[in-house]
Design a protein around this motif. Structure first.
Motif, PDB file in Angstrom:
ATOM      1  N   GLN A 107       0.884  -1.170   0.117  1.00  0.00           N
ATOM      2  CA  GLN A 107      -0.018  -0.063   0.029  1.00  0.00           C
ATOM      3  C   GLN A 107       0.901   1.371   0.001  1.00  0.00           C
ATOM      4  O   GLN A 107       0.482   2.428  -0.629  1.00  0.00           O
ATOM      5  CB  GLN A 107      -0.927   0.063   1.337  1.00  0.00           C
ATOM      6  N   ARG A 108       1.912   1.294   0.807  1.00  0.00           N
ATOM      7  CA  ARG A 108       2.812   2.231   0.643  1.00  0.00           C
ATOM      8  C   ARG A 108       3.550   2.739  -0.488  1.00  0.00           C
ATOM      9  O   ARG A 108       3.609   3.977  -0.833  1.00  0.00           O
ATOM     10  CB  ARG A 108       3.874   2.196   1.798  1.00  0.00           C
TER      11      ARG A 108
ATOM     12  N   TRP B 205       2.245   1.818  -3.270  1.00  0.00           N
ATOM     13  CA  TRP B 205       1.179   2.107  -4.175  1.00  0.00           C
ATOM     14  C   TRP B 205       0.916   3.742  -4.048  1.00  0.00           C
ATOM     15  O   TRP B 205       0.509   4.419  -4.944  1.00  0.00           O
ATOM     16  CB  TRP B 205      -0.059   1.236  -3.768  1.00  0.00           C
ATOM     17  N   ASP B 206       0.953   4.024  -2.881  1.00  0.00           N
ATOM     18  CA  ASP B 206       0.674   5.612  -2.321  1.00  0.00           C
ATOM     19  C   ASP B 206       1.868   6.424  -3.234  1.00  0.00           C
ATOM     20  O   ASP B 206       1.559   7.374  -3.409  1.00  0.00           O
ATOM     21  CB  ASP B 206       0.805   5.708  -0.991  1.00  0.00           C
ATOM     22  N   GLU B 207       3.047   5.723  -3.028  1.00  0.00           N
ATOM     23  CA  GLU B 207       4.102   6.428  -3.719  1.00  0.00           C
ATOM     24  C   GLU B 207       3.988   6.632  -5.172  1.00  0.00           C
ATOM     25  O   GLU B 207       4.047   7.534  -5.887  1.00  0.00           O
ATOM     26  CB  GLU B 207       5.659   5.799  -3.385  1.00  0.00           C
TER      27      GLU B 207
ATOM     28  N   LYS C 172       1.205   6.701  -6.685  1.00  0.00           N
ATOM     29  CA  LYS C 172       0.064   7.594  -6.935  1.00  0.00           C
ATOM     30  C   LYS C 172       0.164   8.981  -6.819  1.00  0.00           C
ATOM     31  O   LYS C 172      -0.305   9.762  -7.420  1.00  0.00           O
ATOM     32  CB  LYS C 172      -1.139   7.118  -6.108  1.00  0.00           C
TER      33      LYS C 172
ATOM     34  N   LEU D 279       6.455  10.779   2.705  1.00  0.00           N
ATOM     35  CA  LEU D 279       5.433  10.962   1.726  1.00  0.00           C
ATOM     36  C   LEU D 279       4.069  11.208   2.133  1.00  0.00           C
ATOM     37  O   LEU D 279       3.325  12.104   1.201  1.00  0.00           O
ATOM     38  CB  LEU D 279       5.333   9.245   1.423  1.00  0.00           C
ATOM     39  N   TYR D 280       3.685  11.030   3.333  1.00  0.00           N
ATOM     40  CA  TYR D 280       2.392  11.419   3.912  1.00  0.00           C
ATOM     41  C   TYR D 280       2.274  12.661   4.188  1.00  0.00           C
ATOM     42  O   TYR D 280       1.287  13.665   3.811  1.00  0.00           O
ATOM     43  CB  TYR D 280       1.690  10.440   5.025  1.00  0.00           C
TER      44      TYR D 280
ATOM     45  N   GLY E 123      -7.450   9.482 -10.594  1.00  0.00           N
ATOM     46  CA  GLY E 123      -6.870   8.622  -9.633  1.00  0.00           C
ATOM     47  C   GLY E 123      -5.253   8.665  -9.794  1.00  0.00           C
ATOM     48  O   GLY E 123      -4.525   8.091  -9.077  1.00  0.00           O
ATOM     49  N   LYS E 124      -4.826   9.817 -10.462  1.00  0.00           N
ATOM     50  CA  LYS E 124      -3.262  10.118 -10.714  1.00  0.00           C
ATOM     51  C   LYS E 124      -2.545  10.833  -9.592  1.00  0.00           C
ATOM     52  O   LYS E 124      -1.471  11.045  -9.568  1.00  0.00           O
ATOM     53  CB  LYS E 124      -3.159  10.578 -12.098  1.00  0.00           C
ATOM     54  N   SER E 125      -3.292  11.388  -8.549  1.00  0.00           N
ATOM     55  CA  SER E 125      -2.910  12.002  -7.408  1.00  0.00           C
ATOM     56  C   SER E 125      -3.638  11.909  -6.199  1.00  0.00           C
ATOM     57  O   SER E 125      -4.678  11.254  -6.447  1.00  0.00           O
ATOM     58  CB  SER E 125      -2.624  13.588  -7.823  1.00  0.00           C
ATOM     59  N   LEU E 126      -2.798  11.713  -5.035  1.00  0.00           N
ATOM     60  CA  LEU E 126      -3.528  11.519  -3.898  1.00  0.00           C
ATOM     61  C   LEU E 126      -3.664  12.667  -3.064  1.00  0.00           C
ATOM     62  O   LEU E 126      -2.904  13.739  -2.910  1.00  0.00           O
ATOM     63  CB  LEU E 126      -2.682  10.625  -2.962  1.00  0.00           C
TER      64      LEU E 126
ATOM     65  N   ALA F 205      -4.921  -1.458   2.673  1.00  0.00           N
ATOM     66  CA  ALA F 205      -4.015  -1.975   3.603  1.00  0.00           C
ATOM     67  C   ALA F 205      -4.566  -2.586   5.007  1.00  0.00           C
ATOM     68  O   ALA F 205      -3.709  -3.243   5.580  1.00  0.00           O
ATOM     69  CB  ALA F 205      -2.972  -0.848   4.082  1.00  0.00           C
TER      70      ALA F 205
END
Lengths: 387, 288
Positions: free
Chosen positions: A377-378, A380-382, A384, B65-66, B237-240, B253
């Motif tokens: 998941q991490r 995949w987040d990267e 995205k 990242l977050y 869906g290409k960016s979060l 997850a």
């Protein structure tokens, strides 16, 4: 003043505690029936009770709820079941295995039959969320192709019975694209000169996309090797420029209308859209793709009456005629050998529904990975959030 | 009993308040408490929690990242709020200055989009914005105005457009309410004192409409920050945004505690941003 505050505080704590306790138990949630059966159950069922209850005195419930993917039955199936048994069926839908799992874990009840895919069945068995099936009530189990009685996630069909199965590969627009890439390389390393550059979608699904990338790289698609995953992640990040979007909902329509030229997706979706648009074809790239099996299971928490009715429904779906209707209508493959024997030749011999052995051996299951899924998941987040 | 009620207005008030208070406690406070508690527990293998205390989830929130996603979400929410304000204020002003007979009709027209589900309206934008088959690009190409399709979809532009479109009415309504109550004689007084109309606006209209602006901005900013449908659909869906990350933790997850920790940190960040904003507008209110 002071005392009032105290009372309010105590009230808050009590209610919070109650709410927490309620969440741990079961939050009842009435499922919305989406399909009202027309037949009247008050009349005695005409069919002879071939599916007579074996245990002492348990009668089947009058009504059960099937929790299913949307558009995943034959339109007449529920009506037929009600006519044969007098049991009414209503349906509620989920849109992903993750939805289904989270909802049941959140305490949703009222569902008698659920239709999860292979790896989710494995999770649910491990988490003790499924009832064991009473095979005495499902005599039609003998109709299953022996291959589907030796499933990795449930050998001997102790908890579940396969419903339909399919594959994940590439669908493309035959009018606008003559030579789609035969290898995943064309997708993951698309060049700006390729007509599909910027006009393709990948599934918005972490495991499916990583499986495709890992299969292309020649690795196990359920790998727990972080170096291999890093390589797959980098491949996906580099591929992102050529991808129009990540879509699980209407990618097949976008190929049909010509917005996109190709898409990563499920065979039945493309074949149903092909009926509508007449310009879609599907294939598995030469390195391979994924295979999945959806199953009927009974979640824990049903009453004995509901369980019996659910087993009668599972038995009904395994009926040769019903299995034939279901498979032909959805363009997914039936696991029922008796249904296949009487099925339409066009369906039976369609290599896109039933891939030939040389392709079958290149198809891989997605398997549950427990806490390691956080690593996927991490990454995949990267992928995205990469610009 | 009724006699006692009549004699104790305080008791009456409590009785009337009891239902909303209990409702809020159960459906608002309790979930917050659960989210808070879960943030400090270990994950279950496939969802759920293990009752073991840990600070690991909180630490993971500050993973670059977050953190980057937090910053991006704030950026998108702030731009969305500014654009809705720039578009919404003149619209609210126009409605407030219309003849009273027409005002209600205009407000009504503003509410009409709410009759349709937000998800459906967002999908409707797709038919306009699609790169190769969208109405805008197809028309412009056919007229020969452009020879390559404009990038209208699958980027930040599309996300902000979708959010601005969705939240514009909730910006307009509070500003309209503030402007409608504005006493015309104050403006006349300003003009009598030789204020130009620009100055009258700056010194009279704007400060008096500020409560509406603050309320509208909050109503737009908060849901924009937590948006996850719009980025998934219009952003391709290409960016979060942070909302997507949170929903992925719960669904993809199976990591409920980390999803809870992210939600909690987001709520705290939102609270701080709100307080700063209130403080700042209060100050500018005091200055003028």
């Amino acid at each position: 003043m002071q005392r009032k505050h105290l009372i309010a505080l105590i009230a808050i704590l009590i209610i919070a505690a109650m709410a927490l306790a309620a969440c741990g138990g079961q939050a009842t949630e009435a499922p919305k029936p989406t399909e009202a059966p027309k037949a009247q159950p008050t009349e005695a069922p005409k069919a002879e009770p071939t599916e007579a209850p074996k245990e002492g005195g348990v009668k089947p419930a009058d009504e059960i709820v099937v929790y299913n993917w949307s558009d995943y039955v034959h339109p007449d199936m529920y009506k037929m079941f009600t006519e044969r048994t007098g049991i009414k069926i209503s349906e509620d839908n989920f849109s992903s295995n993750e939805d289904l799992l989270a909802k049941l874990q959140g305490g949703a009840t009222g569902y008698s039959v659920i239709v999860p895919s292979d790896y989710t069945v494995a999770i649910m068995i491990e988490e003790g969320m499924l009832e064991e099936l009473n095979h005495d009530n499902i005599p039609n189990l003998k109709n299953l192709d022996p291959e589907f009685t030796k499933l990795y996630y449930d050998p001997g069909n102790k908890y579940c019975v396969p419903y339909l199965w399919g594959t994940t590969g590439i669908g493309y627009n035959t009018e606008l694209l003559e030579n789609p890439p035969q290898s995943w390389e064309g997708v993951f390393k698309a060049k700006e000169s390729d007509p599909w550059y910027g006009r393709m979608t990948l599934l918005d699904d972490v495991r499916e996309v990583f499986s495709a990338a890992l299969i292309y790289l020649g690795y196990d698609n359920n790998t727990k090797d972080e170096a291999q995953l890093q390589e797959a992640k980098q491949l996906l990040i580099d591929a992102k420029k050529g991808v129009a979007g990540y879509d699980t909902d209407n990618y097949e329509d976008l190929v049909g209308t010509g917005e996109n030229l190709l898409a990563h997706g499920w065979n039945g979706d493309f074949l149903q859209a092909a009926d509508e648009y007449g310009n879609i074809d599907y294939y598995i790239p030469e390195e391979g793709g994924t295979i999945w099996i959806d199953n009927m299971c009974i979640p824990k928490g049903v009453t004995p009456e509901e369980k019996l009715a659910a087993e009668m429904y599972i038995n009904f779906v395994l009926d040769p005629e019903v299995g034939k209707m279901l498979g032909e209508y959805n363009y997914y493959a039936t696991p029922n050998k008796e249904s296949l024997a009487i099925a339409d030749p066009d369906y039976k011999s369609n290599p896109l529904v039933f891939p030939p052995p040389e392709i079958r051996e290149k198809l891989r299951f997605i398997k549950p990975l427990g806490e390691f899924e956080s690593v996927y998941q991490r990454m995949w987040d990267e992928v995205k959030s990469a610009q | 009993m009724t006699e006692r009620l009549r004699r104790h207005p305080e008791l009456q008030a409590w009785l009337i308040l009891a239902i909303p208070v209990i409702f809020l406690l159960i459906f608002f406070m309790a979930p917050l408490v659960i989210v808070f508690v879960y943030s400090f527990l270990e994950r279950g293998k496939y969802g759920g929690v293990e009752w073991v205390f840990t600070l690991d989830n909180i630490r993971r929130v500050f993973d670059p990242l977050y953190f980057k996603t937090f910053v991006r979400s704030f950026y998108i929410a702030i731009v969305t709020t500014l654009v809705t304000l720039i578009l919404g204020y003149p619209l609210a002003y126009f409605i407030a200055k219309s003849p009273p007979s027409r005002r209600n009709a205009l407000v009504f027209a503003l509410m009409i989009p709410f009759w349709t589900n937000f998800l459906i309206r967002t999908y409707a934008w797709l038919t306009l914005l699609r790169t190769h088959t969208g109405l805008i690009n197809v028309t412009l190409m056919n007229w020969g105005i452009i020879d390559k399709p404009l990038p209208l979809y699958g980027n930040d532009f599309a996300i902000i457009l979708g959010l601005v479109y969705g939240w514009l009415p909730v910006m307009v309504l509070p500003i309209y309410a503030a402007l409608e109550r504005l006493d015309e004689s104050l403006l006349e007084a300003a003009r009598d004192l030789y204020a130009s109309s620009a100055k009258a606006f700056r010194r009279v209209t704007w400060p008096l409409s500020l409560p509406g602006v603050v309320a509208g901005s909050m109503l737009v900013f908060i849901p924009s920050l937590g948006a996850f449908v719009t980025p998934a659909i219009l952003g391709g869906g290409k960016s979060l945004m942070i909302g997507n990350i949170i929903s992925n933790q719960f669904l993809g997850a199976h990591d409920w505690p980390f999803g809870s920790a992210l939600s909690m940190v987001m709520m705290i960040a939102m609270l701080i941003a709100t307080l700063i904003y209130f403080r700042w507008t209060k100050k500018s209110e005091d200055v003028t």
